[in-house]
Design an enzyme around this catalytic site. Structure first.
Site, PDB file in Angstrom:
ATOM      1  N   MET A  30       0.840  -1.062  -0.059  1.00  0.00           N
ATOM      2  CA  MET A  30       0.200   0.018   0.054  1.00  0.00           C
ATOM      3  C   MET A  30       1.027   1.255  -0.120  1.00  0.00           C
ATOM      4  O   MET A  30       0.394   2.386   0.363  1.00  0.00           O
ATOM      5  CB  MET A  30      -0.799   0.024   1.174  1.00  0.00           C
ATOM      6  N   GLY A  31       2.288   1.043  -0.426  1.00  0.00           N
ATOM      7  CA  GLY A  31       3.004   2.183  -0.635  1.00  0.00           C
ATOM      8  C   GLY A  31       3.484   2.475   0.773  1.00  0.00           C
ATOM      9  O   GLY A  31       3.384   1.941   1.823  1.00  0.00           O
ATOM     10  N   HIS A  34       8.804   0.976   3.522  1.00  0.00           N
ATOM     11  CA  HIS A  34      10.025   1.053   4.439  1.00  0.00           C
ATOM     12  C   HIS A  34      10.849  -0.356   4.318  1.00  0.00           C
ATOM     13  O   HIS A  34      10.525  -0.994   3.430  1.00  0.00           O
ATOM     14  CB  HIS A  34       9.567   1.088   6.092  1.00  0.00           C
ATOM     15  N   HIS A  37       9.470  -3.580   3.488  1.00  0.00           N
ATOM     16  CA  HIS A  37       8.839  -3.688   2.140  1.00  0.00           C
ATOM     17  C   HIS A  37      10.236  -4.127   1.173  1.00  0.00           C
ATOM     18  O   HIS A  37       9.946  -5.131   0.316  1.00  0.00           O
ATOM     19  CB  HIS A  37       8.370  -2.577   1.396  1.00  0.00           C
ATOM     20  N   GLU A 148       5.910 -12.193   6.755  1.00  0.00           N
ATOM     21  CA  GLU A 148       5.439 -13.085   7.848  1.00  0.00           C
ATOM     22  C   GLU A 148       5.020 -12.315   9.042  1.00  0.00           C
ATOM     23  O   GLU A 148       4.453 -13.032   9.976  1.00  0.00           O
ATOM     24  CB  GLU A 148       6.180 -14.246   8.187  1.00  0.00           C
ATOM     25  N   VAL A 176      11.655  -8.758   9.424  1.00  0.00           N
ATOM     26  CA  VAL A 176      12.897  -8.012   9.512  1.00  0.00           C
ATOM     27  C   VAL A 176      12.966  -7.386  10.613  1.00  0.00           C
ATOM     28  O   VAL A 176      12.192  -6.694  11.250  1.00  0.00           O
ATOM     29  CB  VAL A 176      12.912  -6.828   8.022  1.00  0.00           C
ATOM     30  N   MET A 184      10.877  -4.698  12.750  1.00  0.00           N
ATOM     31  CA  MET A 184      10.714  -3.282  12.018  1.00  0.00           C
ATOM     32  C   MET A 184       9.381  -2.882  11.745  1.00  0.00           C
ATOM     33  O   MET A 184       8.828  -3.674  11.345  1.00  0.00           O
ATOM     34  CB  MET A 184      11.928  -3.198  10.755  1.00  0.00           C
ATOM     35  N   SER A 186       6.844   0.831  10.723  1.00  0.00           N
ATOM     36  CA  SER A 186       7.234   2.450  10.577  1.00  0.00           C
ATOM     37  C   SER A 186       6.729   3.072  11.889  1.00  0.00           C
ATOM     38  O   SER A 186       7.039   4.230  12.023  1.00  0.00           O
ATOM     39  CB  SER A 186       6.224   2.865   9.335  1.00  0.00           C
ATOM     40  N   ARG A 187       6.109   2.302  12.909  1.00  0.00           N
ATOM     41  CA  ARG A 187       5.829   2.724  14.019  1.00  0.00           C
ATOM     42  C   ARG A 187       6.813   2.950  14.931  1.00  0.00           C
ATOM     43  O   ARG A 187       6.616   3.871  16.011  1.00  0.00           O
ATOM     44  CB  ARG A 187       4.639   2.035  14.776  1.00  0.00           C
TER      45      ARG A 187
HETATM   46  O1  PAF Z   1      -0.376  -5.834   3.562  1.00  0.00           O
HETATM   47  C1  PAF Z   1      -0.634  -4.819   2.704  1.00  0.00           C
HETATM   48  O2  PAF Z   1       0.029  -3.735   2.490  1.00  0.00           O
HETATM   49  C2  PAF Z   1      -2.150  -4.798   2.287  1.00  0.00           C
HETATM   50  O3  PAF Z   1      -2.784  -5.598   2.988  1.00  0.00           O
HETATM   51  C3  PAF Z   1      -2.087  -5.689   0.964  1.00  0.00           C
HETATM   52  C4  PAF Z   1      -1.781  -7.032   0.776  1.00  0.00           C
HETATM   53  C5  PAF Z   1      -1.005  -5.061   0.021  1.00  0.00           C
HETATM   54  C6  PAF Z   1      -3.336  -5.578   0.388  1.00  0.00           C
HETATM   55  O4  PAF Z   1      -4.019  -4.370   0.267  1.00  0.00           O
END
Ligand code: PAF
Length: 283
Positions: A30-31, A34, A37, A148, A176, A184, A186-187
């Site tokens: 969802m952008g 960090h 991701h 996970e 991570v 880890m 972002s909070r």
């Molecule tokens: O984990 C997330 O960021 C979201 O729940 C996902 C899997 C991208 C679905 O919108």
């Protein structure tokens, strides 16, 4: 790095790669990316020939009182980070592009979606499984990588893929961690220095439970050892300690006789931290 804003564009892009016999991995996000991701992206890089990342703040997984409008976004920064990781294509659709035509059909995994976080956020996992199905159908990957850390989410998605015979592999990326073991998130930046120092109690309590798992403990003993360790952090307010069947997420009692997942939610001031670990009894 190709930026695709329409379904047709990302579909055509992936189709050409697949025609060339290339293995394609997708990392749905969802952008506001960090390090966690980026770990998923790196794993996708290792496992496949091409990596697609999707960025879509999915409205259907937010409840009416949740923070959809204020969800943080920084597209330019996200794109720069993904480019630096060597991502091949990013799919960033608008809400209109994703849900414009239709939006009447949902994909749902009852049971698994209704416990734990699902009980606190009704409809949340239905939104997740619906958008993830759409993203899989649009990007047609060979595999998809999920963290996970969001254990219930990846468990629900694995079940959906299995039940609906979706033709892709779900790859889990281990949580991570910072050098001291804190998961880890972002909070973490919102923790005071004192709370940050104490927050290591979460991973320590999971490590103690894992050590105890070797001696066929009862679920009660495991719960006690976790709470004792968390109790060493004076600022920790324990929201929940859940010990569940690792696959079905059913509550466990009696002796630890199967793989279990421990799910922690602990508050430090205003910051809610989560962590998890799968433990397996020694046979
Ligand atoms: O984990 C997330 O960021 C979201 O729940 C996902 C899997 C991208 C679905 O919108």
């Amino acid at each position: 790095m190709k930026i695709c804003r329409t379904k047709a564009d990302i579909r055509d892009t992936v189709r050409l790669w697949r025609l060339n016999g290339e293995r394609v991995g997708v990392v749905p996000t969802m952008g506001f990316l960090h390090e966690g991701h980026l770990g998923l992206v790196r794993l996708a890089r290792q496992k496949g020939d091409r990596v697609v990342t999707t960025i879509f703040v999915n409205p259907t997984q937010f409840g009416p009182n949740e923070d959809l409008a204020t969800y943080p976004r920084d597209e330019a920064r996200d794109l720069a980070l993904l480019e630096a990781e060597g991502v091949d294509a990013v799919f960033i659709p608008s809400v209109e592009e994703m849900y414009g035509a239709g939006g009447d059909t949902y994909v749902e995994v009852p049971g698994l979606s209704d416990v734990l976080q699902g009980a606190l956020r009704p409809g949340h996992f239905r939104g997740v499984t619906t958008v993830v199905t759409k993203l899989f159908n649009i990007t047609t990957p060979d595999f998809a990588v999920f963290g996970e850390k969001d254990y219930q989410q990846i468990t629900v998605i694995r079940r959906m893929v299995r039940d609906l015979d979706m033709p892709l592999e779900i790859v889990g990326h281990p949580t991570v961690r910072e050098a001291d073991g804190l998961a880890m998130s972002s909070r973490n930046v919102r923790l005071t220095p004192e709370h940050r120092a104490q927050a290591v109690a979460l991973s320590r309590s999971l490590a103690s439970a894992e050590a105890l798992a070797k001696s066929a403990p009862s679920i009660k003993d495991l719960d006690a050892v976790i709470r004792e360790e968390l109790g060493k952090a004076p600022a920790a307010e324990v929201n929940s300690v859940d010990i569940r069947d690792a696959e079905t997420l059913e509550d466990l009692s009696g002796e630890l006789d199967r793989a279990a997942v421990i799910l922690l939610a602990v508050r430090f001031g205003t910051v809610l931290l989560i962590d998890q670990r799968v433990i397996v009894p020694e046979s």
